[in-house]
Design a protein around this motif. Structure first.
Motif, short mmCIF file in Angstrom:
data_model
loop_
_atom_site.label_atom_id
_atom_site.label_comp_id
_atom_site.label_asym_id
_atom_site.label_seq_id
_atom_site.Cartn_x
_atom_site.Cartn_y
_atom_site.Cartn_z
N UNK A 132 63.30 53.24 23.41
CA UNK A 132 62.96 53.78 22.20
C UNK A 132 62.29 52.64 21.22
N UNK A 133 62.47 51.57 21.36
CA UNK A 133 62.02 50.51 20.52
C UNK A 133 60.67 50.32 21.46
N UNK A 134 60.24 50.08 22.59
CA UNK A 134 59.19 49.88 23.16
C UNK A 134 57.91 51.04 22.76
N UNK A 135 58.43 52.24 22.65
CA UNK A 135 57.50 53.24 22.40
C UNK A 135 57.26 53.49 20.77
N UNK A 136 58.31 53.01 19.98
CA UNK A 136 58.20 53.44 18.59
C UNK A 136 58.00 52.16 17.89
N UNK A 137 57.95 50.98 18.43
CA UNK A 137 57.82 49.87 17.68
C UNK A 137 56.74 49.55 16.78
N UNK A 138 56.67 49.11 15.60
CA UNK A 138 58.03 48.62 14.99
C UNK A 138 58.94 49.78 14.23
N UNK A 139 60.14 49.64 14.65
CA UNK A 139 61.03 50.57 14.23
C UNK A 139 62.51 49.92 13.76
N UNK A 183 59.42 44.64 20.83
CA UNK A 183 59.83 44.15 22.31
C UNK A 183 59.09 42.63 22.15
N UNK A 184 59.61 41.96 23.16
CA UNK A 184 58.96 40.55 23.42
C UNK A 184 58.36 40.33 24.84
N UNK A 185 57.80 39.05 24.90
CA UNK A 185 57.18 38.96 26.19
C UNK A 185 58.29 38.96 27.10
N UNK A 186 59.45 38.60 27.15
CA UNK A 186 60.27 38.83 28.07
C UNK A 186 60.59 40.22 28.71
N UNK A 187 60.32 41.21 27.67
CA UNK A 187 60.58 42.43 27.96
C UNK A 187 59.22 42.92 29.05
#
Length: 216
Positions: A132-139, A183-187
């Motif tokens: 959800x965070x990946x698709x809706x960021x920033x959330x 999300x981050x670069x690690x993601x």
């Protein structure tokens, strides 16, 4: 047969002085070598830099160890071709290149030495929230509640932050201006994505999130 990719601009610049490094002079151009050996040496340098790095190395950094007329992309392609029969590969991810073990050998590595990174194991709800965070960021948390129909615990978000998969984003335009999550670069590294544009279609993510909510 390796490539000989020296541009006309580079040939005109062959008389340029060599770059100074911290310990004397670092010869980028290798003008004293025949063209074939020069290309081989550049390939070796690229491979050495990538082998020594635990994170992706970008094009600009790799270009510092080869001649001005050498194509980093062609050097990468030739190195990838030579590694075709090896259990590891050179992949482009998160804006750079790095070495990765081929997926068919992951289970063998775990069986031999139990080297699997258990810190990156996810519960179903963690994966749903991360999706959800990946698709809706920033959330923010209120936005996550809208997605899942219930509060997302601070502990769960803290676990994702501890794994360096999410970070704080800009303040949300809500009363109190709460922090958002991104999300981050690690993601990107964890899921083998070059950019967020490589995420699967959104409708698939929504289905997965709904299923996660029902089974949590």
């Amino acid at each position: 047969m390796t490539r000989t990719a020296m541009t006309s601009d580079a040939k005109r610049n062959n008389s340029k002085p060599k770059e100074a490094g911290r310990e004397g002079v670092f010869d980028r151009e290798l003008e004293d070598l025949p063209q074939e050996l020069r290309w081989r040496e550049w390939m070796g340098r690229i491979e050495a830099v990538l082998f020594a790095s635990a994170t992706p190395v970008g094009r600009e950094d790799l270009a510092r160890v080869v001649g001005q007329g050498a194509s980093v992309e062609m050097l990468i392609e030739d190195t990838q071709a030579e590694l075709s029969g090896r259990p590891y590969e050179l992949v482009e991810v998160a804006g750079g290149w790095m070495f990765r073990t081929k997926t068919q050998f992951v289970e063998a590595i775990k069986a031999a030495a139990d080297l699997g990174d258990q810190s990156l194991a996810f519960t179903e709800m963690e994966m749903g929230v991360l999706c959800a965070i990946a698709y809706h960021q920033p959330i923010d948390r209120a936005g996550l509640k809208d997605v899942f129909g219930k509060e997302v615990s601070r502990d769960l978000l803290a676990r994702l932050r501890f794994k360096d998969l999410i970070a704080s984003g800009p303040r949300a335009p809500r009363p109190g201006a709460p922090h958002t999550f991104v999300t981050t670069e690690k993601f990107l590294l964890t899921f083998d994505l070059q950019t967020l544009r490589d995420l699967p279609e959104l409708d698939l993510a929504v289905v997965n999130a709904d299923e996660t909510t029902r089974t949590a």
